[in-house]
Design a protein around this motif. Structure first.
Motif, mmCIF file in Angstrom:
data_model
loop_
_atom_site.group_PDB
_atom_site.id
_atom_site.type_symbol
_atom_site.label_atom_id
_atom_site.label_comp_id
_atom_site.label_asym_id
_atom_site.label_seq_id
_atom_site.Cartn_x
_atom_site.Cartn_y
_atom_site.Cartn_z
ATOM 1 N N UNK A 194 32.979 38.548 78.503
ATOM 2 C CA UNK A 194 33.616 38.942 77.243
ATOM 3 C C UNK A 194 34.849 39.815 77.515
ATOM 4 N N UNK A 195 34.728 40.743 78.451
ATOM 5 C CA UNK A 195 35.859 41.605 78.806
ATOM 6 C C UNK A 195 36.990 40.767 79.387
ATOM 7 N N UNK A 196 36.657 39.814 80.266
ATOM 8 C CA UNK A 196 37.681 38.932 80.842
ATOM 9 C C UNK A 196 38.380 38.127 79.754
ATOM 10 N N UNK A 197 37.616 37.648 78.793
ATOM 11 C CA UNK A 197 38.199 36.873 77.688
ATOM 12 C C UNK A 197 39.169 37.734 76.879
ATOM 13 N N UNK A 198 38.788 38.964 76.582
ATOM 14 C CA UNK A 198 39.660 39.880 75.843
ATOM 15 C C UNK A 198 40.930 40.176 76.636
ATOM 16 N N UNK A 199 40.783 40.371 77.946
ATOM 17 C CA UNK A 199 41.950 40.642 78.795
ATOM 18 C C UNK A 199 42.909 39.462 78.800
ATOM 19 N N UNK A 200 42.386 38.220 78.845
ATOM 20 C CA UNK A 200 43.245 37.039 78.807
ATOM 21 C C UNK A 200 44.001 36.962 77.493
ATOM 22 N N UNK A 201 43.341 37.320 76.372
ATOM 23 C CA UNK A 201 44.006 37.304 75.066
ATOM 24 C C UNK A 201 45.138 38.331 75.028
ATOM 25 N N UNK A 202 44.872 39.522 75.558
ATOM 26 C CA UNK A 202 45.902 40.567 75.581
ATOM 27 C C UNK A 202 47.069 40.136 76.462
ATOM 28 N N UNK A 240 22.886 40.084 81.334
ATOM 29 C CA UNK A 240 23.581 40.853 80.304
ATOM 30 C C UNK A 240 24.916 41.372 80.823
ATOM 31 N N UNK A 241 24.924 41.902 82.042
ATOM 32 C CA UNK A 241 26.170 42.382 82.643
ATOM 33 C C UNK A 241 27.160 41.233 82.842
ATOM 34 N N UNK A 242 26.669 40.076 83.238
ATOM 35 C CA UNK A 242 27.534 38.913 83.427
ATOM 36 C C UNK A 242 28.188 38.524 82.098
ATOM 37 N N UNK A 243 27.413 38.509 81.011
ATOM 38 C CA UNK A 243 27.949 38.172 79.691
ATOM 39 C C UNK A 243 28.980 39.198 79.242
ATOM 40 N N UNK A 244 28.698 40.473 79.497
ATOM 41 C CA UNK A 244 29.641 41.520 79.123
ATOM 42 C C UNK A 244 30.941 41.373 79.909
ATOM 43 N N UNK A 245 30.852 41.072 81.195
ATOM 44 C CA UNK A 245 32.047 40.883 82.015
ATOM 45 C C UNK A 245 32.857 39.683 81.539
#
Length: 157
Positions: free
Chosen positions: A20-28, A13-18
């Motif tokens: 997702x956060x990395x994906x959002x950071x790349x978009x930003x 679960x933590x890996x999936x959350x990380x």
């Protein structure tokens, strides 16, 4: 359930959350790069003495296109930072963004009616039903008229 399984589930679960956060950071980061390109282009256009108002008009149209795309793809939250920065750049340059509220008075200088909404309420006749696309003004000169839907009184028949 033993602790080893629970630990693996939490780890996954933590890996999936990380991820997702990395994906959002790349978009930003990608949005920031695009914005930096526009800022560079803006500075170059000003220095070159090209038709600056035409450039601002194109930039405003680009902003509206991106907003429409992000809204259609339910990505409004991702666009918040880029639009906040772009809007502050517009403000610094003296560009005002027109967003008219419902039932406001129609002004042909800043509004363009592209849709009609029939109403049985006479007091709404020739007033704004909704804003469809923002308008842009640069030092008192209209770059783009705000596109609106206007009320038309039908007589209540």
């Amino acid at each position: 359930m033993n602790k080893r399984i629970q630990y693996r589930q939490m780890e996954n679960l933590l890996k999936k959350m990380n991820e997702k956060i990395d994906s959002q950071n790349r978009k930003i980061e990608s949005q920031s790069e695009i914005l930096q390109e526009f800022i560079g282009l803006l500075n170059a256009k000003q220095r070159e003495g090209e038709d600056f108002e035409k450039f601002l008009r194109e930039l405003a149209l680009w902003r509206e296109d991106v907003a429409s795309y992000l809204t259609a793809n339910e990505q409004e939250e991702q666009s918040h930072l880029i639009f906040k920065r772009l809007d502050s750049i517009f403000e610094e340059m003296g560009v005002k963004i027109h967003i008219t509220k419902e039932n406001s008075a129609f002004d042909s200088k800043i509004h363009e009616v592209i849709d009609i909404v029939e109403t049985e309420e006479e007091e709404k006749h020739a007033r704004i039903a909704k804003s469809i696309r923002n308008g842009y003004e640069y030092h008192g000169k209209i770059l783009l008229k705000e596109m609106v839907a206007g009320y038309k009184y039908t007589g209540g028949d």
